[in-house]
Design a protein around this motif. Structure first.
Motif, PDB file in Angstrom:
ATOM      1  N   HIS A 100     -41.719   3.083 -17.476  1.00 44.53           N
ATOM      2  CA  HIS A 100     -41.027   2.921 -16.044  1.00 44.53           C
ATOM      3  C   HIS A 100     -39.691   3.399 -15.966  1.00 44.53           C
ATOM      4  CE1 HIS A 100     -44.538   0.569 -15.491  1.00 44.53           C
ATOM      5  NE2 HIS A 100     -44.489   0.832 -14.126  1.00 44.53           N
ATOM      6  N   TRP A 117     -44.964 -11.453 -13.833  1.00 46.43           N
ATOM      7  CA  TRP A 117     -43.857 -11.032 -14.092  1.00 46.43           C
ATOM      8  C   TRP A 117     -43.133 -10.525 -13.136  1.00 46.43           C
ATOM      9  CZ3 TRP A 117     -47.752  -7.719 -15.264  1.00 46.43           C
ATOM     10  CH2 TRP A 117     -47.890  -6.401 -14.427  1.00 46.43           C
ATOM     11  N   ASP A 122     -48.766   4.587 -10.520  1.00 49.43           N
ATOM     12  CA  ASP A 122     -47.930   5.511 -11.841  1.00 49.43           C
ATOM     13  C   ASP A 122     -49.055   5.930 -12.815  1.00 49.43           C
ATOM     14  OD1 ASP A 122     -45.491   4.967 -10.793  1.00 49.43           O
ATOM     15  OD2 ASP A 122     -45.209   3.107 -12.059  1.00 49.43           O
ATOM     16  N   LYS A 165     -38.607  -7.720 -15.734  1.00 51.09           N
ATOM     17  CA  LYS A 165     -38.197  -6.285 -16.099  1.00 51.09           C
ATOM     18  C   LYS A 165     -36.667  -6.296 -16.012  1.00 51.09           C
ATOM     19  CE  LYS A 165     -42.419  -4.099 -16.183  1.00 51.09           C
ATOM     20  NZ  LYS A 165     -42.378  -2.563 -15.702  1.00 51.09           N
ATOM     21  N   GLY A 202     -40.687  -7.622 -10.992  1.00 49.93           N
ATOM     22  CA  GLY A 202     -40.153  -6.167 -11.264  1.00 49.93           C
ATOM     23  C   GLY A 202     -38.792  -6.012 -11.242  1.00 49.93           C
ATOM     24  N   GLU A 203     -38.358  -4.930 -11.802  1.00 52.34           N
ATOM     25  CA  GLU A 203     -36.953  -4.596 -11.698  1.00 52.34           C
ATOM     26  C   GLU A 203     -36.345  -4.500 -10.203  1.00 52.34           C
ATOM     27  OE1 GLU A 203     -34.744  -3.861 -13.847  1.00 52.34           O
ATOM     28  OE2 GLU A 203     -33.468  -2.293 -13.172  1.00 52.34           O
ATOM     29  N   ARG A 204     -37.025  -4.242  -9.135  1.00 55.31           N
ATOM     30  CA  ARG A 204     -36.462  -4.436  -7.925  1.00 55.31           C
ATOM     31  C   ARG A 204     -36.489  -5.859  -6.966  1.00 55.31           C
ATOM     32  NH1 ARG A 204     -40.016  -0.516  -8.786  1.00 55.31           N
ATOM     33  NH2 ARG A 204     -39.507   1.786  -8.435  1.00 55.31           N
ATOM     34  N   GLU A 260     -48.571   0.978 -19.405  1.00 57.15           N
ATOM     35  CA  GLU A 260     -49.506   1.352 -18.307  1.00 57.15           C
ATOM     36  C   GLU A 260     -50.612   2.318 -18.933  1.00 57.15           C
ATOM     37  OE1 GLU A 260     -47.015   0.402 -14.227  1.00 57.15           O
ATOM     38  OE2 GLU A 260     -47.194   2.549 -14.963  1.00 57.15           O
ATOM     39  N   GLU A 296     -47.825  -8.555 -11.615  1.00 54.45           N
ATOM     40  CA  GLU A 296     -46.444  -8.575 -10.960  1.00 54.45           C
ATOM     41  C   GLU A 296     -46.462  -9.647  -9.915  1.00 54.45           C
ATOM     42  OE1 GLU A 296     -44.341  -5.195  -9.742  1.00 54.45           O
ATOM     43  OE2 GLU A 296     -42.630  -6.176  -8.727  1.00 54.45           O
ATOM     44  N   ASP A 356     -41.085  -1.585 -22.423  1.00 54.82           N
ATOM     45  CA  ASP A 356     -41.880  -0.762 -21.456  1.00 54.82           C
ATOM     46  C   ASP A 356     -41.341   0.301 -21.552  1.00 54.82           C
ATOM     47  OD1 ASP A 356     -42.646   0.313 -19.331  1.00 54.82           O
ATOM     48  OD2 ASP A 356     -42.265  -1.260 -17.785  1.00 54.82           O
ATOM     49  N   ARG A 392     -52.738  -5.996 -17.970  1.00 57.22           N
ATOM     50  CA  ARG A 392     -52.228  -5.922 -16.743  1.00 57.22           C
ATOM     51  C   ARG A 392     -53.429  -5.759 -15.933  1.00 57.22           C
ATOM     52  NH1 ARG A 392     -46.783  -2.840 -15.610  1.00 57.22           N
ATOM     53  NH2 ARG A 392     -47.970  -2.298 -13.532  1.00 57.22           N
ATOM     54  N   PRO A 396     -44.311  -2.614  -5.676  1.00 59.97           N
ATOM     55  CA  PRO A 396     -43.060  -2.559  -4.951  1.00 59.97           C
ATOM     56  C   PRO A 396     -42.893  -0.935  -4.993  1.00 59.97           C
ATOM     57  CG  PRO A 396     -42.726  -2.586  -7.501  1.00 59.97           C
ATOM     58  CD  PRO A 396     -44.076  -2.806  -7.118  1.00 59.97           C
ATOM     59  N   CYS A 402     -51.284   0.792 -13.828  1.00 62.28           N
ATOM     60  CA  CYS A 402     -50.101   0.332 -12.884  1.00 62.28           C
ATOM     61  C   CYS A 402     -50.505  -0.450 -11.809  1.00 62.28           C
ATOM     62  CB  CYS A 402     -49.284   1.814 -12.520  1.00 62.28           C
ATOM     63  SG  CYS A 402     -48.118   1.404 -11.273  1.00 62.28           S
ATOM     64  N   ARG A 424     -37.034  -1.763 -19.858  1.00 59.45           N
ATOM     65  CA  ARG A 424     -37.274  -0.488 -19.228  1.00 59.45           C
ATOM     66  C   ARG A 424     -36.439   0.467 -18.657  1.00 59.45           C
ATOM     67  NH1 ARG A 424     -36.347   0.660 -14.348  1.00 59.45           N
ATOM     68  NH2 ARG A 424     -38.218   0.947 -13.192  1.00 59.45           N
TER      69      ARG A 424
HETATM   70  C1  PEP Z   1     -44.660  -1.888 -12.750  1.00 65.27           C
HETATM   71  O1  PEP Z   1     -44.749  -2.432 -14.031  1.00 65.27           O
HETATM   72  O2  PEP Z   1     -45.703  -1.237 -12.357  1.00 65.27           O
HETATM   73  C2  PEP Z   1     -43.134  -1.542 -12.104  1.00 65.27           C
HETATM   74  C3  PEP Z   1     -43.255  -1.392 -10.748  1.00 65.27           C
HETATM   75  O3  PEP Z   1     -42.196  -1.819 -13.003  1.00 65.27           O
HETATM   76  P1  PEP Z   1     -40.602  -1.657 -12.566  1.00 65.27           P
HETATM   77  O4  PEP Z   1     -40.359  -2.980 -11.847  1.00 65.27           O
HETATM   78  O5  PEP Z   1     -40.023  -2.175 -13.962  1.00 65.27           O
HETATM   79  O6  PEP Z   1     -40.230  -0.662 -12.064  1.00 65.27           O
END
Ligand code: PEP
Ligand code: CO
Length: 477
Positions: free
Chosen positions: A366, A277, A438, A303, A279-281, A408, A240, A363, A112, A120, A73, A334
């Motif tokens: 997550h 990549w 994580d 993501k 992230g989701e946020r 991860e 990321e 994924d 990774r 994040p 992670c 995810r």
């Molecule tokens: C990650 O890949 O460690 C991660 C934070 O993923 P996500 O943006 O999908 O929450």
């Protein structure tokens, strides 16, 4: 204003957009100094390697190869002795062999690793015992220790992250090319704790069968000395793209003459890793992160969480891949076990009907993070398996390609995710819980998941349907 392919792009145009999840550095001078230094450093990767990865990913998009992306992670400056990187590499080799054998397709291996230092966080601050400090955002930003000094963002950490990435990448290149990855070493990739597990035994049987094929090939004159595919693997790096000043400082313009034999177009390359990549946020269409990612020539991932709508995904593809190039974008879902079966099908249909050659990768980590009664962050192996099964089922239903797995993991014997063949319980999580962020699958759980995915890929194999194009050169292993 949303990002459009038409507006001019430069490595720093992200600065005109709102940027989430970035640290606030108190003083601009040391930040500028660190970035100036990074601009003087050599690129960590070569643009030709990026093009080679894009070509491999185009095969994934076409359903003729499978993407395996995995690693920590968060990497940590404290575990730079090489053991962690070697163990991640080792377990990914094992997983790739399991998948290649079952699917009869090349496996594109992307770690990774060698740069996965920025995280994040769901909250900007953390409170312990009445004390509130900034959250830990990864070793490239601040320290994990709960003191004001550790948690202060320090731009000089970007220079350490660069050095740590260079050192790790150097080891990975040596392992990939120096004989460690030789297929004849298949048995030696198993660590003692994995060997004792049911997965270890299943792997040993597979290694036995591959060993017989290798003996046959050697008798026919193909061996490690004269056949590089047996001796070496192709392995790429990713992380990321979160800390944009760092990424900007390592973005380089590459002209025709510097692209090498893999070809590709001149342009701007992120040189901190082969693939980046979001992230989701940080995937807002009008945000800084999408703006940065759209201008680089590297393959990019995004993501895709459970709230993503078909229109949002199509808009992301429009921003990141207006030319619709196979191998350019990986959509990394995810969603969480149970949710994926409901939320993914409309997205698959929309992308399929719009004709984008995007890769879909799963994924299963997550969307499945939970806390134990004791407050430890974990994931249930059963949920991870369920999400992967749902992913394959959704693709079978939609007639689309289940292209990859994003996990991860570590090859080490950690106790971070519950369940699996070792049946790890909440009580045992504390034994070897070492992740910087994580919870990861350990070596045995990783192999167990690889066997499951291998079975799913095998079930989806159509006789004669998806073998590699005979006119193209043999893919890298
Ligand atoms: C990650 O890949 O460690 C991660 C934070 O993923 P996500 O943006 O999908 O929450
Ligand atoms: Co994570």
């Amino acid at each position: 204003m949303t990002t459009t392919a038409a507006s001019p792009w430069q490595p720093d145009t992200w600065r005109q957009r709102p940027a989430r999840q970035m640290p606030t550095y108190p003083d601009p001078a040391p930040l500028d100094a660190a970035c100036a230094q990074l601009r003087q450093f050599p690129p960590l990767i070569f643009a030709g390697e990026v093009q080679a990865l894009r070509a491999q990913l185009a095969e994934v998009a076409a359903g003729r190869a499978f993407l395996l992306q995995g690693g920590d992670c968060a990497e940590s400056f404290d575990t730079l002795d090489g053991n962690a990187a070697r163990e991640t590499f080792r377990v990914m080799l094992q997983m790739a062999v399991v998948l290649t054998y079952a699917a009869a397709r090349p496996v594109v291996k992307v770690g990774r690793i060698a740069g996965q230092y920025a995280k994040p966080r769901s909250a900007d601050t953390e409170t312990q015992g009445g004390v509130t400090l900034p959250s830990y955002r990864g070793d490239i930003v601040n320290g994990a220790g709960f003191t004001a000094a550790e948690r202060a963002p320090d731009p000089a950490r970007m220079l350490r992250a660069y050095s740590a990435s260079a050192a790790t990448l150097n080891l990975l290149r040596a392992l990939a090319q120096g004989g460690f990855a030789d297929l004849n070493q298949l048995h030696a990739w198993t660590t003692d704790f994995v060997r004792a597990s049911p997965q270890g035994q299943r792997y040993a049987e597979l290694a036995e069968r591959i060993g017989e094929s290798l003996a046959f090939m050697a008798a026919m004159g193909f061996n490690s000395s004269n056949t590089p595919q047996l001796r070496e693997v192709s392995f790429h790096t990713s992380h990321e793209a979160l800390l944009l000043p760092y990424e900007e400082a390592l973005t380089r313009h590459v002209d025709h003459g510097l692209l090498g034999s893999a070809g590709g177009a001149p342009g701007w390359y992120a040189t901190s890793a082969h693939m980046l990549w979001l992230g989701e946020r940080t995937r807002q269409l009008d945000g800084a992160h999408i703006e940065y990612l759209r201008g680089i020539a590297n393959p990019v991932g995004v993501k895709v969480g459970p709230t993503a709508t078909p229109d949002e995904v199509l808009a992301l593809l429009d921003a990141l891949d207006p030319a619709r190039e196979p191998g350019r974008v990986v959509l990394i879902t995810r969603m969480g076990a149970g949710k994926l079966a409901e939320r993914l099908p409309p997205l698959l249909a929309a992308v399929r009907d719009a004709g984008w050659p995007a890769i879909w990768s799963c994924d299963p980590m997550h969307g499945n993070t939970v806390s134990t009664a004791g407050g430890v962050k974990t994931r249930d192996f059963a949920n991870i398996v369920q999400e992967v099964r749902e992913f394959f089922a959704a693709h079978a239903q939609a007639g689309t390609v289940a292209g990859g797995l994003h996990v991860e993991l570590t090859g080490q014997d950690v106790t971070e995710c519950r369940g699996g063949g070792q049946n790890l319980t909440d009580e045992r999580l504390a034994e070897r819980y070492t992740t910087a962020c994580d919870p990861r699958l350990n070596g045995s759980q990783s192999l167990e998941l690889a066997f499951l995915v291998a079975d799913l890929l095998k079930a989806g194999r159509r006789p004669g349907g998806e073998s590699a194009d005979k006119s193209s050169p043999p893919p890298a292993r």
